[in-house]
Motif scaffolding. Structure first.
Motif: not given
Length: 298
Positions: A146, A150-152, A157-158, A269, A272
């Motif tokens: 993450r 490149t958010p979740v 999903r990263g 990071r 998730h």
């Protein structure tokens, strides 16, 4: 002469106190490097965390804060100027950059300086994102990590790029046929400093890529930074080796590797993906393949 703790100088080239985050591995690494290279060292620093930190942290040696993209070009000018003055042998020339300023924005400058045969030691402290500007992904960001870019969420999903597609800077630089390139980690200081000593003996360019966990960017407790770096090596996510005159040699052999999940679970990071067994298995296969490939080449 092999580096030993008892042979390290007691002289400090950093002021007491600096602007680093608690547990910062980069400032720890720079402190150690300067103990090996000594007071007659000129430091060229790309824009990034280290440049901000060292505005108050390295007044005891000459320090040049330059742009993201031109650190190696600036070092080239210093190298040539010292040669013209007949003073080149009086100084060590150290270039310090992060992964953004090395693997991405500054890669062309670095490649050009190496191709010209400029005489410097280049150390990349790789924290695997642009941490100084908000934690954006870089060319060395791991798969599924993450970052701010490149958010979740429900769709993302990263980091989506597979591990095999990350930039391998040691091999990229070694492809320039330089005398010395190496991978190291802040969690293994004697391996790191031994490679710094070797790089300092090279006439021409040398390169060291140092794994350097970032406590706030990775979501790692400050007290666990060294543990995280060690686990990266013990799991095979980071391989410690050197390429000296074209010969590859593993410098830290791991006979029984730990599962990659041990490394990932220390870092927010990757939180998730920790319950995704299939994805963890995929990552484990990628790590195993990379480890076996390098072992075969060495």
């Amino acid at each position: 002469m092999a580096i030993k703790l008892k042979t390290l100088s007691d002289q400090e080239h950093l002021c007491q106190g600096n602007l680093a985050c608690a547990g910062c591995s980069q400032i720890l690494g720079l402190r150690q490097v300067l103990k090996v290279l000594g007071e007659n060292t000129l430091v060229v620093n790309t824009t990034g965390c280290m440049a901000v930190i060292t505005q108050m942290g390295v007044p005891k040696v000459p320090h040049f804060h330059v742009l993201f993209e031109n650190a190696a070009a600036v070092a080239s000018g210093i190298d040539d100027a010292l040669k013209q003055q007949g003073r080149r042998d009086q100084y060590k020339l150290l270039v310090v950059g992060g992964d953004g300023g090395t693997a991405d924005i500054g890669l062309a400058s670095l490649s050009g300086a190496i191709e010209r045969g400029q005489d410097f030691i280049y150390i990349c402290f790789d924290n695997e994102s642009y941490m100084n500007t908000g934690g954006q992904r870089s060319g060395t960001t791991p798969f599924a990590a993450r970052t701010s870019t490149t958010p979740v969420g429900t769709v993302s999903r990263g980091e989506a790029r597979l591990p095999a597609l990350r930039k391998n800077m040691v091999e990229i630089i070694a492809a320039h046929n330089i005398p010395y390139a190496a991978s190291t980690a802040i969690g293994y200081p004697m391996d790191f400093l031994g490679k710094v000593e070797k790089a300092a003996q090279v006439r021409g360019p040398s390169y060291i890529h140092c794994h350097a966990p970032c406590p706030p960017g990775w979501g790692v407790d400050s007290e666990l930074v060294i543990e995280a770096s060690k686990l990266a090596v013990q799991t095979g996510a980071v391989l410690l080796y050197e390429i000296e005159n074209g010969e590859r040699r593993i410098t830290k052999k791991v006979s029984k590797r730990k599962p990659i999940a041990d490394y990932l679970k220390l870092q927010a990071r990757f939180r998730h993906i920790l319950d995704d067994e299939k994805l963890i298995e995929q990552l484990q296969r990628e790590v195993d393949a990379g480890f076996e490939a390098l072992t075969a080449r060495c």
